[in-house]
Design an enzyme around this catalytic site. Structure first.
Site, PDB file in Angstrom:
ATOM      1  N   SER A 129       0.890  -1.052   0.033  1.00  0.00           N
ATOM      2  CA  SER A 129      -0.146  -0.036  -0.125  1.00  0.00           C
ATOM      3  C   SER A 129       0.926   1.146   0.141  1.00  0.00           C
ATOM      4  CB  SER A 129      -0.872  -0.267   1.202  1.00  0.00           C
ATOM      5  OG  SER A 129      -1.861   1.023   0.991  1.00  0.00           O
ATOM      6  N   ASP A 284      -7.856  -4.944  -6.743  1.00  0.00           N
ATOM      7  CA  ASP A 284      -7.489  -3.769  -5.718  1.00  0.00           C
ATOM      8  C   ASP A 284      -8.514  -2.643  -6.380  1.00  0.00           C
ATOM      9  OD1 ASP A 284      -6.584  -1.870  -4.273  1.00  0.00           O
ATOM     10  OD2 ASP A 284      -4.730  -2.545  -4.099  1.00  0.00           O
ATOM     11  N   HIS A 313      -7.654  -4.901  -2.050  1.00  0.00           N
ATOM     12  CA  HIS A 313      -6.499  -4.204  -1.649  1.00  0.00           C
ATOM     13  C   HIS A 313      -5.621  -5.087  -0.527  1.00  0.00           C
ATOM     14  CE1 HIS A 313      -3.758  -1.230  -0.911  1.00  0.00           C
ATOM     15  NE2 HIS A 313      -3.887  -0.977   0.319  1.00  0.00           N
TER      16      HIS A 313
END
Length: 338
Positions: A129, A284, A313
């Site tokens: 991330s 995602d 995600h």
């Protein structure tokens, strides 16, 4: 007792124009730096996470094996461990904490790596991330130093669609009457709960919820139970100003937004000479694989390795299932063997 160390950066001039009198970068290391100082890996933290939250990918018999590598996990500014709105003294405390870019983060991490440890080359920079966004920054800012990168479910810059999503996250916090422009007397819990609920439809994919994996795989009793425990429960542990500070850093993440690359995104991508395996999550919603495909097409030594998962995600994060964790760990082993 703390399980981390803190590197005092002294006076720091940020990209925003603010000058922080005594900025602090907190970090934890795993393993030992060898005599030649060539076994170091940097593994930055993600949005709202700390060094502890990165430990799911570190361990004996894993790719990030502390018996072989010296793994440095620097805490991102704003996460409540390094300098953050919640722990910085006045005048830059709470709602006055200045904007900090990912460029600022990585520049200070570079100081830690070089000044504290005397490291001149990095075996790998990886992260999930916002940690992945920092990995891209490392490779674009210090191409001669970074040998390999493995960004997981992240991007070299925040897309316009991602930016708009974060605007929707910020609104409930800013509109909570208890927030008081960041100088609240008590946590703005209504805004925090509302922001958490905005997150719910984005962190995992449509297929994840369609298949009821929140119940079948994660063990929650109902969708509402999942929302309250997983999302609201996590948000309520955080400080609202910290959350907002990191949102700003996320929105303005861009490897070209600096004097080195002067806004030329393609040129910044082309400067990444490190061997790279770029791992977007197939489902995602924050960092879709289309963005990664473009990035890889402009990077000279990169390959695309999507995580074929319905976990959205979180296919690349600490909530991931065992199949996705193994897939990621295998990629870590592979790139370190290159």
């Amino acid at each position: 007792m703390t399980d981390f160390e803190t590197f005092s950066l002294g006076r720091v001039a940020l990209q925003s124009g603010a000058t922080m009198p005594d900025m602090r970068l907190s970090y934890k290391t795993y393993g030992q730096l060898n005599a030649t100082r060539d076994n170091a890996i940097v593994y930055p933290t993600f949005y709202s996470g700390s060094h502890v939250d990165n430990e799911w990918l570190i361990g004996e018999h894993m790719g990030l094996d502390p018996r072989e590598y010296f793994i440095i996990v620097p805490n991102m500014f704003g996460n409540g461990v390094s300098s953050s709105p919640s722990n910085n003294p006045p005048p830059y405390d709470r709602g006055r904490f200045p904007h900090v870019t990912l460029y600022d983060n990585v520049a200070m991490q570079h100081r830690l790596v070089t000044e504290k440890f005397g490291i001149e080359s990095l075996k790998l920079v990886t992260g999930w991330s916002m940690g992945a966004m920092q990995a891209f920054h490392w490779a674009a800012m210090y191409p001669r130093m970074v040998e390999r990168i493995l960004p997981i479910c992240g991007a070299a810059r925040c897309s316009r669609h991602n930016f708009v999503f974060i605007e929707g996250l910020k609104a409930p916090l800013l509109l909570d009457p208890e927030f008081k422009d960041g100088f609240y007397d008590a946590p703005p819990t209504r805004g925090m709960r509302a922001a958490a609920r905005v997150f719910v439809g984005w962190g995992f994919s449509q297929a994840f919820l369609r298949q009821r994996l929140d119940m079948e795989a994660m063990g929650y009793g109902s969708l509402e139970d999942f929302i309250i425990q997983f999302w609201e429960g996590d948000f309520l542990k955080k400080d609202a100003n910290n959350i907002l500070s990191m949102m700003w850093s996320w929105q303005h993440g861009d490897i070209s937004a600096n004097s080195l690359h002067q806004g030329n995104f393609d040129r910044a991508l082309g400067s990444i000479t490190a061997k790279a395996i770029v791992m977007p999550g197939r489902t995602d919603l924050y960092f879709p694989p289309e963005d990664s495909e473009y990035e890889v097409s402009k990077m000279p030594n990169a390959q695309l390795r999507p995580i074929e998962s319905v976990w959205g995600h979180f296919a690349g994060g600490p909530a991931a299932n065992a199949v996705d964790v193994k897939f990621i760990d295998n990629a870590v082993r592979e790139i370190l063997a290159m």
